[in-house]
Scaffold this active site. Structure first.
Site, PDB file in Angstrom:
ATOM      1  N   ARG A 253     -38.494 -44.492  -6.037  1.00 22.72           N
ATOM      2  CA  ARG A 253     -37.803 -45.411  -5.124  1.00 22.72           C
ATOM      3  C   ARG A 253     -38.006 -45.009  -3.655  1.00 22.72           C
ATOM      4  NH1 ARG A 253     -33.807 -42.489  -8.069  1.00 22.72           N
ATOM      5  NH2 ARG A 253     -32.064 -41.573  -6.889  1.00 22.72           N
TER       6      ARG A 253
ATOM      7  N   HIS B 170     -33.024 -40.076   0.135  1.00 18.94           N
ATOM      8  CA  HIS B 170     -31.899 -40.645  -0.616  1.00 18.94           C
ATOM      9  C   HIS B 170     -30.583 -40.498   0.143  1.00 18.94           C
ATOM     10  CE1 HIS B 170     -34.555 -40.836  -4.147  1.00 18.94           C
ATOM     11  NE2 HIS B 170     -35.122 -39.815  -3.538  1.00 18.94           N
TER      12      HIS B 170
ATOM     13  N   GLU C  36     -32.795 -37.010  -4.572  1.00 18.41           N
ATOM     14  CA  GLU C  36     -31.356 -37.264  -4.485  1.00 18.41           C
ATOM     15  C   GLU C  36     -30.598 -36.119  -5.164  1.00 18.41           C
ATOM     16  OE1 GLU C  36     -28.470 -40.108  -3.405  1.00 18.41           O
ATOM     17  OE2 GLU C  36     -28.980 -38.012  -3.077  1.00 18.41           O
TER      18      GLU C  36
ATOM     19  N   HIS D 112     -33.976 -44.935   0.736  1.00 17.35           N
ATOM     20  CA  HIS D 112     -34.771 -45.916  -0.021  1.00 17.35           C
ATOM     21  C   HIS D 112     -34.049 -47.272  -0.065  1.00 17.35           C
ATOM     22  CE1 HIS D 112     -31.922 -45.708  -3.386  1.00 17.35           C
ATOM     23  NE2 HIS D 112     -31.900 -44.423  -3.167  1.00 17.35           N
TER      24      HIS D 112
HETATM   25  O1  LIG Z   1     -27.510 -41.429  -6.742  1.00 18.64           O
HETATM   26  C1  LIG Z   1     -26.931 -42.513  -6.581  1.00 18.64           C
HETATM   27  O2  LIG Z   1     -26.200 -43.089  -7.382  1.00 18.64           O
HETATM   28  C2  LIG Z   1     -27.083 -43.165  -5.203  1.00 18.64           C
HETATM   29  O3  LIG Z   1     -28.313 -42.874  -4.714  1.00 18.64           O
HETATM   30  C3  LIG Z   1     -26.071 -42.617  -4.245  1.00 18.64           C
HETATM   31  O4  LIG Z   1     -24.929 -42.550  -4.920  1.00 18.64           O
HETATM   32  P1  LIG Z   1     -23.575 -42.310  -4.097  1.00 18.64           P
HETATM   33  O5  LIG Z   1     -23.447 -43.459  -3.135  1.00 18.64           O
HETATM   34  O6  LIG Z   1     -22.535 -42.265  -5.158  1.00 18.64           O
HETATM   35  O7  LIG Z   1     -23.754 -40.998  -3.399  1.00 18.64           O
END
Ligand SMILES: O=C(O)[C@H](O)COP(=O)(O)O
Length: 339
Positions: free
Chosen positions: A143, A267, A197, A94
């Site tokens: 998102r 994600h 995610e 996203h």
């Molecule tokens: O969930 C989150 O904060 C982001 O989508 C990805 O986080 P990360 O880069 O810490 O995996």
């Protein structure tokens, strides 16, 4: 900017959104019929990295020419698929979300895109505007769904993406389409929670930088990037893969097999788990896999195998598309339709 590292069939390849063109956009610029070069990006400061910049040109030879001469009359994409059972798989993380902007751990909290994230989604759409899409899968989070719908506003085929509602019998009945022609001009969008995610547990809502200061950079990097170490009361990447990769194998791969071209908007981590499966990355290699927001990645599915083709550049950017013959035929068909 983050860097996505892949272990393709030839050498180790890094590519990212870093590019020579003005508005970013990783990808190919073919110097010769069978050579493709990739620009290596650099790590992203806001992810708590030191911001070391590594930017080198990697040149790799491809077994088939970057773009085959397109000679005979353009077939429609289904005909060409029947002959070579080659289909396209597009993966897009996203665009930037409001909590990405605030550098907060998001996980399964359902936050929308920022204005920049909307622009990233539209730019991603320009880059895939000539690639066939027959079905779209997103997560259940807004998102990812916003990214898919905004990207498709740029597609040259102009089919209408329609979110399928079958969460209840009434939802299914009330969202029926009673015209075969209209159905043919639409693309089903399936929202699946399995593509959400990874659930970040007690980190959700915390600032990433502050969390690194509180628990230590190494510990936070391990929570964020390791394969089997979960954040407090959250999912490890392995646990995320158990739902996301299982869903991909059970629901998406059969569609690719049947000749459908698929786009998945999801994600950073749910896609990392899927790419780990597609590229057969080890639990060690996946640690360095980072996906930038809004950068499309193209795979070709052929004879049961996934061939990574990197990130297509925008139609207005210099360079030649690293298209297969089928994709070139499809693009030629779009050109014909446009006149
Ligand atoms: O969930 C989150 O904060 C982001 O989508 C990805 O986080 P990360 O880069 O810490 O995996």
């Amino acid at each position: 900017m983050a860097v996505a590292t892949f272990r393709p069939n030839v050498g180790a390849l890094r590519f990212s959104e870093g590019s020579s063109s003005s508005h970013g956009g990783a990808g190919f610029s073919a110097f010769a019929p069978n050579k493709i070069s990739f620009k290596v990006g650099f790590m992203r400061k806001e992810d708590g990295y030191s911001g070391q910049r590594k930017s080198i040109m990697v040149t790799m030879s491809s077994q088939t020419p970057v773009i085959d001469p397109v000679s005979h009359s353009s077939q429609n994409s289904s005909d060409s698929k029947k002959k070579s059972n080659e289909t396209a798989l597009i993966l897009i993380r996203h665009g930037e979300s409001l909590w990405n902007e605030k550098n907060l751990f998001t996980g399964c909290v359902d936050v929308p895109l920022t204005k920049k994230g909307v622009e990233e989604a539209i730019e991603a759409g320009k880059r895939i505007s000539n690639i066939p899409v027959d079905m779209i899968y997103t997560s259940a989070l807004i998102r990812a769904q916003m990214t898919a719908m905004l990207a498709m506003t740029q597609h040259r085929r102009k089919k209408v993406p329609i979110i399928i509602h079958n969460e209840s019998e009434q939802a299914k009945t009330w969202s029926q389409i009673f015209s075969e022609d209209t159905k043919k001009q639409s693309i089903p969008v399936i929202a699946a929670w399995q593509l959400n995610e990874r659930m970040y547990g007690e980190l959700q809502g915390l600032n990433k930088q502050e969390t690194a200061e509180r628990f230590g950079k190494e510990q936070v990097h391990e929570w964020r990037r390791s394969y089997d170490v979960p954040p407090p009361n959250g999912e490890s990447l392995e646990m995320c893969a158990e739902r996301a990769v299982a869903y991909f194998k059970e629901n998406i791969e059969p569609q690719l097999h049947s000749g459908k071209n698929i786009m998945i908007a999801a994600h950073g981590n749910s896609l990392r788990s899927i790419i780990m499966y597609l590229d057969k990355l080890t639990s060690q290699e996946v640690i360095s896999l980072e996906l930038s927001t809004g950068i499309p990645m193209l795979y070709i599915f052929k004879e049961g195998k996934f061939i990574r083709r990197g990130s297509p550049v925008g139609p207005t950017e210099a360079g030649v598309y690293a298209y297969t013959r089928n994709l070139a035929l499809y693009r030629q068909k779009l050109d014909t339709m446009a006149h």
